[in-house]
Design a protein around this motif. Structure first.
Motif, PDB file in Angstrom:
ATOM      1  N   ALA A  54      75.869  88.518 -36.355  1.00 42.97           N
ATOM      2  CA  ALA A  54      75.616  87.904 -37.658  1.00 42.97           C
ATOM      3  C   ALA A  54      75.546  86.390 -37.491  1.00 42.97           C
ATOM      4  N   VAL A  55      74.350  85.845 -37.629  1.00 40.40           N
ATOM      5  CA  VAL A  55      74.137  84.411 -37.419  1.00 40.40           C
ATOM      6  C   VAL A  55      73.456  83.775 -38.632  1.00 40.40           C
ATOM      7  N   ALA A  56      73.872  84.181 -39.825  1.00 41.02           N
ATOM      8  CA  ALA A  56      73.276  83.626 -41.045  1.00 41.02           C
ATOM      9  C   ALA A  56      73.422  82.105 -41.038  1.00 41.02           C
ATOM     10  N   GLY A  57      72.359  81.415 -41.383  1.00 41.54           N
ATOM     11  CA  GLY A  57      72.379  79.955 -41.427  1.00 41.54           C
ATOM     12  C   GLY A  57      71.903  79.303 -40.146  1.00 41.54           C
ATOM     13  N   PHE A  58      71.751  80.076 -39.071  1.00 44.61           N
ATOM     14  CA  PHE A  58      71.257  79.532 -37.808  1.00 44.61           C
ATOM     15  C   PHE A  58      69.754  79.760 -37.713  1.00 44.61           C
ATOM     16  N   ALA A  59      69.038  78.732 -37.321  1.00 43.46           N
ATOM     17  CA  ALA A  59      67.601  78.857 -37.075  1.00 43.46           C
ATOM     18  C   ALA A  59      67.387  79.292 -35.620  1.00 43.46           C
ATOM     19  N   ARG A  60      66.195  79.717 -35.323  1.00 46.54           N
ATOM     20  CA  ARG A  60      65.860  80.150 -33.966  1.00 46.54           C
ATOM     21  C   ARG A  60      66.179  79.055 -32.941  1.00 46.54           C
ATOM     22  N   ASN A  61      65.905  77.801 -33.277  1.00 49.30           N
ATOM     23  CA  ASN A  61      66.158  76.696 -32.357  1.00 49.30           C
ATOM     24  C   ASN A  61      67.638  76.362 -32.213  1.00 49.30           C
ATOM     25  N   ASP A  62      68.492  76.880 -33.096  1.00 44.40           N
ATOM     26  CA  ASP A  62      69.935  76.661 -33.011  1.00 44.40           C
ATOM     27  C   ASP A  62      70.615  77.657 -32.081  1.00 44.40           C
ATOM     28  N   LEU A  63      69.877  78.672 -31.631  1.00 42.14           N
ATOM     29  CA  LEU A  63      70.467  79.770 -30.848  1.00 42.14           C
ATOM     30  C   LEU A  63      69.936  79.763 -29.421  1.00 42.14           C
ATOM     31  N   GLU A  64      70.792  80.223 -28.517  1.00 43.83           N
ATOM     32  CA  GLU A  64      70.425  80.312 -27.110  1.00 43.83           C
ATOM     33  C   GLU A  64      71.003  81.622 -26.556  1.00 43.83           C
ATOM     34  N   VAL A  65      70.162  82.397 -25.874  1.00 44.15           N
ATOM     35  CA  VAL A  65      70.581  83.654 -25.269  1.00 44.15           C
ATOM     36  C   VAL A  65      70.314  83.535 -23.769  1.00 44.15           C
ATOM     37  N   ILE A  66      71.383  83.726 -22.965  1.00 47.59           N
ATOM     38  CA  ILE A  66      71.280  83.550 -21.514  1.00 47.59           C
ATOM     39  C   ILE A  66      71.866  84.778 -20.828  1.00 47.59           C
ATOM     40  N   ALA A  67      71.155  85.307 -19.841  1.00 41.75           N
ATOM     41  CA  ALA A  67      71.680  86.361 -18.970  1.00 41.75           C
ATOM     42  C   ALA A  67      71.975  85.706 -17.627  1.00 41.75           C
ATOM     43  N   GLU A  68      73.256  85.727 -17.228  1.00 38.58           N
ATOM     44  CA  GLU A  68      73.667  85.024 -16.009  1.00 38.58           C
ATOM     45  C   GLU A  68      74.854  85.745 -15.374  1.00 38.58           C
ATOM     46  N   ASP A  69      74.748  86.062 -14.093  1.00 41.32           N
ATOM     47  CA  ASP A  69      75.855  86.661 -13.339  1.00 41.32           C
ATOM     48  C   ASP A  69      76.509  87.837 -14.069  1.00 41.32           C
ATOM     49  N   ASN A  70      75.727  88.819 -14.431  1.00 42.99           N
ATOM     50  CA  ASN A  70      76.228  90.015 -15.120  1.00 42.99           C
ATOM     51  C   ASN A  70      76.909  89.691 -16.444  1.00 42.99           C
ATOM     52  N   GLN A  71      76.535  88.598 -17.059  1.00 42.49           N
ATOM     53  CA  GLN A  71      77.057  88.237 -18.367  1.00 42.49           C
ATOM     54  C   GLN A  71      75.892  87.942 -19.302  1.00 42.49           C
ATOM     55  N   LEU A  72      76.079  88.297 -20.544  1.00 43.67           N
ATOM     56  CA  LEU A  72      75.164  87.899 -21.607  1.00 43.67           C
ATOM     57  C   LEU A  72      75.912  86.850 -22.416  1.00 43.67           C
ATOM     58  N   ILE A  73      75.342  85.664 -22.502  1.00 41.68           N
ATOM     59  CA  ILE A  73      75.969  84.560 -23.223  1.00 41.68           C
ATOM     60  C   ILE A  73      75.079  84.203 -24.399  1.00 41.68           C
ATOM     61  N   VAL A  74      75.653  84.216 -25.601  1.00 45.27           N
ATOM     62  CA  VAL A  74      74.922  83.838 -26.809  1.00 45.27           C
ATOM     63  C   VAL A  74      75.622  82.620 -27.391  1.00 45.27           C
ATOM     64  N   ARG A  75      74.856  81.530 -27.560  1.00 42.12           N
ATOM     65  CA  ARG A  75      75.408  80.292 -28.102  1.00 42.12           C
ATOM     66  C   ARG A  75      74.660  79.914 -29.371  1.00 42.12           C
ATOM     67  N   GLY A  76      75.407  79.374 -30.305  1.00 45.38           N
ATOM     68  CA  GLY A  76      74.813  78.852 -31.525  1.00 45.38           C
ATOM     69  C   GLY A  76      75.338  77.458 -31.784  1.00 45.38           C
ATOM     70  N   ARG A  77      74.428  76.540 -32.087  1.00 39.34           N
ATOM     71  CA  ARG A  77      74.809  75.161 -32.368  1.00 39.34           C
ATOM     72  C   ARG A  77      74.101  74.705 -33.632  1.00 39.34           C
ATOM     73  N   GLN A  78      74.879  74.306 -34.623  1.00 31.82           N
ATOM     74  CA  GLN A  78      74.324  73.736 -35.845  1.00 31.82           C
ATOM     75  C   GLN A  78      74.767  72.280 -35.923  1.00 31.82           C
ATOM     76  N   THR A  79      73.911  71.457 -36.475  1.00 31.04           N
ATOM     77  CA  THR A  79      74.281  70.058 -36.661  1.00 31.04           C
ATOM     78  C   THR A  79      74.531  69.809 -38.139  1.00 31.04           C
TER      79      THR A  79
END
Length: 140
Positions: A54-79
């Protein structure tokens, strides 16, 4: 005091990096943002999982999805928009990082953002059994 772990058993070899990742994940147990994990059943000889966050209020450019070393990392940054004059502020501009540990062989297929939900598709192909005979060499 030494710590005893399932991975320290003498018959479990080569899982030190996995144990380190697991420890890191167990320390990061923040409840924001909420998420669901759904298994969609057998597909293409394996299983597919949908991770809905659930990422209500986040735009596509505010989110980052990374697959690295058997991990899925999801980051959200709002200003914070300083130009707005709020009479009441109940929705904070905040950031998050959510990490999921993936088994060997799992592939992140893609991510979609719709109606305030980020849905990440992860596929686990069917594992092929591997058996091989090991030659016993003579001692010289």
């Amino acid at each position: 005091m030494s710590r005893v772990s399932l991975f320290s058993a003498p018959f479990v070899l080569g899982f030190e990096a996995f144990e380190e990742r697991f420890d890191r994940l167990s320390r990061a147990t923040e409840g924001y943002p909420p998420y669901n994990i759904e298994r969609t059943g057998p597909q293409n000889g394996g299983e597919t999982y949908l991770i809905s966050i659930a990422v209500a209020g986040f735009a596509r450019n505010d989110l980052e999805v990374i697959a690295e070393d058997n991990q899925l990392i999801v980051r959200g940054r709002q200003t914070d928009d300083g130009a707005r004059d709020y009479l009441h502020r109940g929705i904070a501009a905040r950031q998050f990082q959510r990490t999921f540990l993936l088994a060997d062989g799992m592939r992140v297929e893609g991510a979609d953002l719709e109606n305030g939900l980020l849905v990440v598709t992860v596929h686990r192909p069917q594992a092929e059994p591997v058996t091989r005979r090991i030659e016993i060499r003579p001692v010289e």
